[in-house]
Design a protein around this motif. Structure first.
Motif, PDB file in Angstrom:
ATOM      1  N   UNK A  54       4.791  -4.941  10.346  1.00 33.56           N
ATOM      2  CA  UNK A  54       4.576  -6.360  10.073  1.00 33.56           C
ATOM      3  C   UNK A  54       3.168  -6.647   9.544  1.00 33.56           C
ATOM      4  N   UNK A  55       2.189  -5.830   9.958  1.00 29.12           N
ATOM      5  CA  UNK A  55       0.824  -6.053   9.474  1.00 29.12           C
ATOM      6  C   UNK A  55       0.656  -5.630   8.022  1.00 29.12           C
ATOM      7  N   UNK A  56       1.530  -4.750   7.538  1.00 27.01           N
ATOM      8  CA  UNK A  56       1.527  -4.435   6.107  1.00 27.01           C
ATOM      9  C   UNK A  56       1.834  -5.681   5.287  1.00 27.01           C
ATOM     10  N   UNK A  57       2.753  -6.486   5.773  1.00 26.79           N
ATOM     11  CA  UNK A  57       3.081  -7.730   5.066  1.00 26.79           C
ATOM     12  C   UNK A  57       1.934  -8.723   5.144  1.00 26.79           C
ATOM     13  N   UNK A  58       1.247  -8.763   6.273  1.00 23.66           N
ATOM     14  CA  UNK A  58       0.072  -9.631   6.381  1.00 23.66           C
ATOM     15  C   UNK A  58      -0.960  -9.225   5.326  1.00 23.66           C
ATOM     16  N   UNK A  59      -1.103  -7.926   5.120  1.00 20.54           N
ATOM     17  CA  UNK A  59      -2.011  -7.451   4.082  1.00 20.54           C
ATOM     18  C   UNK A  59      -1.617  -7.970   2.707  1.00 20.54           C
ATOM     19  N   UNK A  60      -0.324  -7.918   2.406  1.00 20.27           N
ATOM     20  CA  UNK A  60       0.147  -8.449   1.122  1.00 20.27           C
ATOM     21  C   UNK A  60      -0.021  -9.960   1.036  1.00 20.27           C
ATOM     22  N   UNK A  61       0.120 -10.650   2.161  1.00 21.95           N
ATOM     23  CA  UNK A  61      -0.079 -12.109   2.152  1.00 21.95           C
ATOM     24  C   UNK A  61      -1.481 -12.468   1.667  1.00 21.95           C
ATOM     25  N   UNK A  62      -2.444 -11.600   1.954  1.00 22.52           N
ATOM     26  CA  UNK A  62      -3.832 -11.871   1.587  1.00 22.52           C
ATOM     27  C   UNK A  62      -4.259 -11.173   0.298  1.00 22.52           C
ATOM     28  N   UNK A  63      -3.612 -10.058  -0.038  1.00 22.47           N
ATOM     29  CA  UNK A  63      -4.093  -9.234  -1.149  1.00 22.47           C
ATOM     30  C   UNK A  63      -3.053  -9.005  -2.244  1.00 22.47           C
ATOM     31  N   UNK A  64      -1.991  -9.782  -2.251  1.00 24.75           N
ATOM     32  CA  UNK A  64      -0.937  -9.541  -3.237  1.00 24.75           C
ATOM     33  C   UNK A  64      -1.458  -9.633  -4.666  1.00 24.75           C
ATOM     34  N   UNK A  65      -2.352 -10.581  -4.927  1.00 26.24           N
ATOM     35  CA  UNK A  65      -2.868 -10.773  -6.289  1.00 26.24           C
ATOM     36  C   UNK A  65      -3.833  -9.672  -6.709  1.00 26.24           C
ATOM     37  N   UNK A  66      -4.165  -8.770  -5.809  1.00 27.73           N
ATOM     38  CA  UNK A  66      -5.029  -7.634  -6.114  1.00 27.73           C
ATOM     39  C   UNK A  66      -4.153  -6.400  -6.352  1.00 27.73           C
ATOM     40  N   UNK A  67      -3.915  -6.008  -7.617  1.00 27.18           N
ATOM     41  CA  UNK A  67      -3.000  -4.888  -7.892  1.00 27.18           C
ATOM     42  C   UNK A  67      -3.492  -3.548  -7.362  1.00 27.18           C
ATOM     43  N   UNK A  68      -4.755  -3.466  -6.940  1.00 23.64           N
ATOM     44  CA  UNK A  68      -5.278  -2.225  -6.368  1.00 23.64           C
ATOM     45  C   UNK A  68      -4.867  -2.069  -4.909  1.00 23.64           C
ATOM     46  N   UNK A  69      -4.342  -3.141  -4.318  1.00 24.00           N
ATOM     47  CA  UNK A  69      -3.924  -3.078  -2.917  1.00 24.00           C
ATOM     48  C   UNK A  69      -2.490  -2.554  -2.842  1.00 24.00           C
ATOM     49  N   UNK A  70      -2.316  -1.380  -2.232  1.00 22.63           N
ATOM     50  CA  UNK A  70      -1.000  -0.771  -1.988  1.00 22.63           C
ATOM     51  C   UNK A  70      -0.106  -0.759  -3.221  1.00 22.63           C
ATOM     52  N   UNK A  71      -0.582  -0.226  -4.357  1.00 25.67           N
ATOM     53  CA  UNK A  71       0.268  -0.162  -5.554  1.00 25.67           C
ATOM     54  C   UNK A  71       1.444   0.777  -5.315  1.00 25.67           C
ATOM     55  N   UNK A  72       2.625   0.383  -5.775  1.00 29.63           N
ATOM     56  CA  UNK A  72       3.811   1.228  -5.635  1.00 29.63           C
ATOM     57  C   UNK A  72       4.407   1.263  -4.245  1.00 29.63           C
ATOM     58  N   UNK A  73       3.935   0.432  -3.334  1.00 32.41           N
ATOM     59  CA  UNK A  73       4.493   0.407  -1.983  1.00 32.41           C
ATOM     60  C   UNK A  73       5.934  -0.104  -2.007  1.00 32.41           C
TER      61      UNK A  73
END
Length: 267
Positions: A54-73
């Motif tokens: 669930x915390x992976x999704x929290x990360x995307x909630x904050x960093x989705x617009x940053x394509x360097x965050x978890x690319x290809x996840x």
């Protein structure tokens, strides 16, 4: 079943005016908001607990617009959930966003249950009581963690069920069918395993039409309605693909997840 009953006990077709009545609207709001009363006694249950997923999704909630965050996840395949969480966290600070996001889907899931039951059965009191009890059923709260993709899955699935019994969808109106297909696609994109429910949803729709109209749909009518629903699914998928591409991520956001699921099925 599947339609309201008159005072004489005969089955009557669900009408758009019945769906929009003031009494139904008031009941829907009260039922949807009722579970929030639980926050008066304890607010901790509304916060995501320990757990990586669930915390992976929290990360995307904050960093989705940053394509360097978890690319290809592969979790990007649940893009509807990520986009909603990202938008809420863009509007509100972290703690307020947490309560807003979780409260939104607690209410929306309860409302979707109410809508599905009322549109299927046409019995306002029964739908209100069952949906309220469901809203207070704590075992269904934050399953897998409030920020896990299971949280919106129930809401989107129940909205799909409700739309199957919506009068304009039953009547085969083009725009309604396209919208129904879009909602169904959002549900599947949120939780890929819902694809297994599509045959039963299709049979449910055919049965509802049979009960409401007194006749089974002809093959040509089925094909036409399916075509409009598929168009809605394709359109909403394209919108999600374009959004993902615009932030610098892969156009086919669901590719990794679908490939992973295919590998599991073929194993």
């Amino acid at each position: 079943p599947l339609a309201p009953r008159s005072s004489a006990g005969a089955t009557e077709p669900m009408t758009a005016s019945a769906v929009r009545s003031r009494e139904v609207a008031i009941a829907a709001v009260l039922v949807a908001c009722a579970p929030l009363v639980l926050l008066v006694f304890n607010r901790d249950w509304f916060i995501t607990s320990d757990g990586i997923d669930q915390w992976n999704y929290v990360g995307f909630f904050h960093q989705y617009a940053n394509p360097q965050f978890a690319p290809g996840a592969y979790k990007l395949g649940r893009l509807p959930w990520i986009l909603i969480g990202f938008l809420v966290n863009t509007v509100f600070p972290p703690m307020a966003a947490t309560y807003a996001l979780h409260g939104l889907f607690l209410c929306l899931t309860t409302l979707a249950m109410f809508a599905a039951l009322y549109l299927l059965l046409g019995r306002l009191a029964l739908a209100a009581v069952i949906a309220t009890l469901f809203g207070f059923y704590t075992q269904a709260h934050g399953v897998g963690g409030w920020d896990y993709h299971d949280t919106p899955t129930g809401a989107f699935y129940l909205l799909t069920v409700a739309m199957l019994a919506w009068p304009t969808v039953v009547a085969g109106r083009t725009i309604a069918l396209i919208l129904m297909g879009a909602v169904t696609a959002v549900a599947v994109h949120t939780h890929l395993e819902l694809v297994n429910f599509l045959p039963s949803l299709a049979f449910m729709y055919l049965t509802i039409v049979r009960v409401r109209t007194g006749a089974w749909l002809r093959p040509r009518a089925i094909a036409v309605r399916l075509g409009w629903a598929l168009l809605g699914a394709v359109l909403i998928t394209l919108v999600l693909c374009v959004i993902n591409w615009m932030v610098g991520r892969e156009f086919l956001f669901f590719r990794v997840l679908v490939n992973m699921a295919a590998a599991y099925v073929s194993d």
